[in-house]
Scaffold this motif. Structure first.
Motif, PDB file in Angstrom:
ATOM      1  N   ILE A   1     -11.418  -3.096  -4.218  1.00 45.85           N
ATOM      2  CA  ILE A   1     -10.525  -3.172  -3.291  1.00 45.85           C
ATOM      3  C   ILE A   1      -9.717  -1.977  -3.335  1.00 45.85           C
ATOM      4  O   ILE A   1      -9.346  -1.379  -4.122  1.00 45.85           O
ATOM      5  CB  ILE A   1      -9.438  -4.407  -3.427  1.00 45.85           C
TER       6      ILE A   1
ATOM      7  N   THR B   1      -6.043  -0.516  -1.350  1.00 49.94           N
ATOM      8  CA  THR B   1      -4.921  -0.944  -0.746  1.00 49.94           C
ATOM      9  C   THR B   1      -4.224   0.344  -0.415  1.00 49.94           C
ATOM     10  O   THR B   1      -4.301   1.347  -0.979  1.00 49.94           O
ATOM     11  CB  THR B   1      -3.947  -1.564  -1.783  1.00 49.94           C
TER      12      THR B   1
ATOM     13  N   VAL C   1     -10.094  -3.791   2.597  1.00 50.65           N
ATOM     14  CA  VAL C   1      -9.006  -2.992   2.430  1.00 50.65           C
ATOM     15  C   VAL C   1      -7.853  -3.924   2.832  1.00 50.65           C
ATOM     16  O   VAL C   1      -7.931  -4.536   3.729  1.00 50.65           O
ATOM     17  CB  VAL C   1      -9.011  -1.739   3.358  1.00 50.65           C
ATOM     18  N   LEU C   2      -6.560  -3.823   1.719  1.00 46.21           N
ATOM     19  CA  LEU C   2      -5.476  -4.480   2.242  1.00 46.21           C
ATOM     20  C   LEU C   2      -4.449  -3.247   2.750  1.00 46.21           C
ATOM     21  O   LEU C   2      -4.268  -2.261   2.057  1.00 46.21           O
ATOM     22  CB  LEU C   2      -4.922  -4.958   0.910  1.00 46.21           C
ATOM     23  N   CYS C   3      -4.216  -3.492   3.833  1.00 50.44           N
ATOM     24  CA  CYS C   3      -3.151  -2.528   4.591  1.00 50.44           C
ATOM     25  C   CYS C   3      -1.622  -3.219   4.490  1.00 50.44           C
ATOM     26  O   CYS C   3      -1.465  -4.220   5.140  1.00 50.44           O
ATOM     27  CB  CYS C   3      -3.548  -2.334   6.165  1.00 50.44           C
ATOM     28  N   THR C   4      -0.679  -2.409   3.677  1.00 48.83           N
ATOM     29  CA  THR C   4       0.673  -3.066   3.638  1.00 48.83           C
ATOM     30  C   THR C   4       1.681  -2.358   4.392  1.00 48.83           C
ATOM     31  O   THR C   4       1.200  -1.195   5.170  1.00 48.83           O
ATOM     32  CB  THR C   4       1.149  -2.523   2.133  1.00 48.83           C
TER      33      THR C   4
ATOM     34  N   CYS D   1     -10.605  -5.159   6.880  1.00 49.67           N
ATOM     35  CA  CYS D   1      -9.398  -4.809   6.635  1.00 49.67           C
ATOM     36  C   CYS D   1      -8.597  -5.930   6.989  1.00 49.67           C
ATOM     37  O   CYS D   1      -8.899  -6.438   7.958  1.00 49.67           O
ATOM     38  CB  CYS D   1      -8.893  -3.531   7.672  1.00 49.67           C
TER      39      CYS D   1
ATOM     40  N   CYS E   1       0.465 -13.411   1.407  1.00 49.57           N
ATOM     41  CA  CYS E   1       1.084 -12.256   2.170  1.00 49.57           C
ATOM     42  C   CYS E   1       2.751 -12.958   2.712  1.00 49.57           C
ATOM     43  O   CYS E   1       2.803 -13.923   3.123  1.00 49.57           O
ATOM     44  CB  CYS E   1       0.499 -11.863   3.638  1.00 49.57           C
TER      45      CYS E   1
ATOM     46  N   ILE F   1      -3.720 -11.813  -5.788  1.00 56.16           N
ATOM     47  CA  ILE F   1      -2.972 -10.783  -5.216  1.00 56.16           C
ATOM     48  C   ILE F   1      -1.768 -11.336  -4.154  1.00 56.16           C
ATOM     49  O   ILE F   1      -1.804 -12.085  -3.239  1.00 56.16           O
ATOM     50  CB  ILE F   1      -3.909  -9.834  -4.126  1.00 56.16           C
TER      51      ILE F   1
ATOM     52  N   LEU G   1       1.103  -9.634  -1.252  1.00 52.79           N
ATOM     53  CA  LEU G   1       1.591  -8.347  -0.511  1.00 52.79           C
ATOM     54  C   LEU G   1       2.857  -8.941   0.296  1.00 52.79           C
ATOM     55  O   LEU G   1       2.967  -9.844   0.709  1.00 52.79           O
ATOM     56  CB  LEU G   1       0.568  -8.376   0.857  1.00 52.79           C
TER      57      LEU G   1
ATOM     58  N   TYR H   1      -1.776  -9.064  -9.200  1.00 51.19           N
ATOM     59  CA  TYR H   1      -1.491  -7.778  -8.394  1.00 51.19           C
ATOM     60  C   TYR H   1      -0.389  -8.031  -7.447  1.00 51.19           C
ATOM     61  O   TYR H   1      -0.441  -9.013  -6.459  1.00 51.19           O
ATOM     62  CB  TYR H   1      -2.604  -7.041  -7.863  1.00 51.19           C
TER      63      TYR H   1
ATOM     64  N   PHE I   1       1.638  -5.730  -4.403  1.00 53.89           N
ATOM     65  CA  PHE I   1       1.885  -4.405  -3.535  1.00 53.89           C
ATOM     66  C   PHE I   1       2.939  -4.809  -2.731  1.00 53.89           C
ATOM     67  O   PHE I   1       3.059  -5.729  -1.951  1.00 53.89           O
ATOM     68  CB  PHE I   1       0.594  -4.591  -2.953  1.00 53.89           C
TER      69      PHE I   1
END
Length: 706
Positions: free
Chosen positions: A11, A13, A41-44, A77, A124, A193, A195, A236, A238
């Motif tokens: 992954i 991020t 892909v993780l977009c924060t 994404c 999320c 995970i 977010l 995790y 983020f």
């Protein structure tokens, strides 16, 4: 190609793209070619940046190109909401597709949880934390609001018990069936995970990792996020830590040492705050902030051995915090699954405790004290105790559930109200406000003068014995003027705000103009009754009178306050929240003095810029528009500037609006953000009386009621 279920998942991020979508995709493609292949892909943070207000998105905008498939992501994404409302085209696409913005880009819900094809559970929590909005809001805020609420966090917790994934297909028509619910039910709140945009409170505790700024993350910690981490124990986490600055929040990179969870088979959490893509340098080091983080993770099963403990692991910084507000259902009361099987139940559920369904030994029915049956089977259950009186009809002999008048209808077809109820929109005793034609979106018919509601219900009715009458500074024929509890302007604590723009009006000067008769808003006052009330309230344009104590303005309270403030080097800003709701309310206008050195244009820009950030759009009325009242049957927020111009925001159904918005703008404008919460600004009755007396003495030459 995606990894097989159970295998390691790679992954990437990334931090806030802030609208640089094409550049971000190009950079991700380069990283993937060099270090990949990544599975997702993780977009924060803020993927789109601030939304446009009052202007449409064109074909050249990257937002539209993304939604139309002209901008393609090189890797699958998943994006989230950061500190801004999302662009309206994105919200519309989300509503239609259920999350898929294009072939390879998916928007996670503000309180979303999904299970990937690899078996990873990702949650999320989008938006920013604002304590007043968090505790006061009664509904989950959507993407048009930048905030998350108590209900948003609870929804995340509830959603962790389901297994779902974004889909480009139409919604499954079997959704909600017993079989579909059981097939998508998880057995644990634990996440792989998490977010979030906000940081968890206390995350720097017990850490020796150097901080990117001296005040990181003091101003951005959120207790509800800490509670969410405590409940879900992500492997995790983020977030988007930022350093407050004159330019806004600058996202900063910080990676904490892993921290351990007791009694969780060696489970630990890695926390990472990411800098923005293409962002500014850190204030401490001057180096560009690291904006991406790559890692591999494998789904866990209950039989997996404990993972090796990291050599730099620390104690849990959140372990001593406990779970406070916002999470109502204690996890300790749940078994394997909160919907199905192995659910621990209290004594009230233990009906099968004895042989053949009889109560266990020692049980006594609370109604008749029998040991032979449960209270639910008691033959005397239908009979109320002596002295019981039905709360609906005020008659003895039956419970509320059996009341013969329970289903009586009122004059508009809805339920008939209990005795003593008065509709706050029209004054009728024969229907609830939610059934009132005057409070609906339909055209209003003729209405009678509103009747006085119960005196102990309204904090602004003069008949309320608990009204703070010692704060009243003037009483006219139709309205009265009062200092509020916890006014914006500090009087006895001025020295605490050396940078504040504090006007020198005696007693502070922040007042409320309140109609004596009860109406929900100024716009809800019937036209045949509104003339005297609006006339006693409204402002005469400032160029029609002299600011002179020897020639005082006698037109109205607003005009009198304009002249009064002018003598003390200030001018007024007033606003009203005109909200029609089932809870009712009492119309009032807040008037706040602002130093004359702060121009009307500066004040207007403060409201519009903060409105842009929060998705609040304004219409402008010029000073000579000739309108003092706002007509129509919808809610509104209305600001009047010192030069007579007015800004109006129309409230929308289902779209949250903070009743503290006006105060939020003004405390920022005056350089006193600590004065946002009125409850934190309250003072003793003695100090309140001193302020009221100081105001009355100084206002006397201008008071139109004298």
């Amino acid at each position: 190609m995606s990894s097989a279920p159970g295998s390691s998942v790679k992954i990437l991020t990334v931090g806030s793209a802030a609208g640089s979508i094409r550049d971000l995709f190009a950079k991700v493609k380069a990283i993937d070619a060099k270090h990949g292949k990544f599975d997702l892909v993780l977009c924060t943070g803020d993927f789109f940046g601030p939304p446009k207000v009052g202007e449409e998105y064109g074909e050249e905008d990257e937002v539209i190109q993304l939604l139309e498939g002209k901008l393609e992501a090189p890797v699958e994404c998943y994006i989230m909401q950061g500190e801004h409302p999302l662009p309206s085209p994105v919200i519309e696409k989300f509503a239609k597709s259920g999350g898929a913005l294009n072939t390879n880009v998916f928007l996670l819900h503000k309180s979303g949880v999904m299970t990937t094809a690899h078996g990873l559970r990702i949650a999320c929590l989008g938006g920013v934390y604002e304590p007043n909005m968090f505790s006061a809001a009664q509904t989950v805020h959507g993407f048009v609001s930048p905030y998350f609420t108590n209900q948003t966090v609870e929804k995340v917790i509830s959603n962790t018990m389901t297994q779902s994934a974004p889909s480009t297909k139409p919604k499954d028509t079997s959704y909600g069936s017993l079989a579909s619910i059981m097939s998508t039910t998880s057995t644990s709140h634990l996440l792989d995970i998490l977010l979030t945009n906000a940081l968890p409170a206390g995350i720097t505790h017990l850490s020796n990792a150097p901080l990117p700024a001296t005040d990181f993350p003091t101003n951005l910690e959120a207790e509800p996020v800490a509670e969410l981490v405590l409940r879900t124990k992500p492997r995790y986490h983020f977030a988007v830590g930022a350093n407050p600055s004159k330019q806004g929040h600058v996202p900063l990179y910080w990676e904490r040492e892993p921290f351990l969870w007791d009694n969780e088979n060696g489970r630990f959490t890695r926390f990472v705050s990411l800098g923005a893509f293409g962002g500014e340098a850190a204030p401490s080091s001057g180096k560009k902030q690291r904006w991406f983080y790559a890692f591999s993770i494998s789904p866990l099963s209950p039989n997996d051995p404990a993972p090796p403990r990291p050599t730099n692991a620390t104690g849990n910084p959140l372990a001593q915090r406990g779970v406070h507000r916002g999470i109502k259902r204690p996890i300790d009361d749940e078994g394997e699954n909160f919907r199905w099987g192995n659910v621990k139940q209290g004594a009230k559920k233990a009906k099968a405790g004895g042989p053949e369904g009889k109560p266990p030994e020692g049980y006594k029915c609370k109604i008749c004290e029998s040991t032979e049956h449960f209270i639910t089977d008691c033959p005397d259950r239908a009979k109320p105790n002596e002295g019981y009186v039905c709360k609906i009809c005020n008659e003895p002999g039956h419970f509320v559930r059996d009341c013969p008048t329970k289903h009586q209808v009122g004059d508009t077809g809805g339920r008939k109200p209990r005795e003593g109820y008065v509709c706050r929109a029209c004054g009728s005793e024969l229907h609830y406000i939610q059934d009132c034609p005057s409070a609906s979106a339909q055209p209003r018919g003729p209405r009678a003068r509103p009747k006085e509601i119960a005196p102990d219900e309204c904090w602004f009715c003069l008949s309320n014995p608990r009204l703070a009458k010692h704060l009243i500074v003037a009483i006219g024929t139709e309205c009265y003027v009062t200092l509020p509890k916890g006014q914006i302007i500090p009087t006895h604590t001025k020295d605490n705000f050396p940078q504040g723009k504090i006007p020198s009006v005696p007693g502070g000067g922040h007042v409320l103009i309140v109609p004596i008769t009860h109406y929900p808003t100024y716009a809800s006052i019937p036209s045949d009754l509104s003339g005297p009330i609006v006339g006693e309230t409204k402002t005469v344009p400032f160029y029609q009178y002299e600011v002179n104590a020897d020639s005082p303005c006698m037109f109205s309270y607003k005009s009198a306050l304009h002249a009064f403030y002018g003598k003390h080097g200030a001018h007024p800003v007033s606003f009203e929240v005109g909200r029609l709701s089932a809870k009712g309310g009492h119309a009032h206008i807040q008037v706040i003095p602002v130093p004359s050195s702060v121009s009307a244009e500066t004040i207007a820009n403060a409201f519009t810029s903060e409105g842009t950030r929060l998705g609040v759009e304004f219409e402008v009325e010029e000073a000579d528009a000739g309108r003092e009242d706002v007509t129509g049957d919808r809610g509104y927020f209305r600001v009047e500037l010192p030069d007579g111009r007015k800004l109006v925001h129309w409230l929308k159904d289902g779209v949250p609006f903070s009743i503290q918005f006006g105060r939020q703008v003004l405390v920022g404008l005056l350089g006193m953000p600590e004065r946002f919460d009125w409850k934190e600004c309250t003072q003793s009755d003695e100090d309140d009386r001193a302020d009221a007396q100081a105001f009355k003495d100084a206002f006397k030459p201008f008071d139109p009621s004298l």
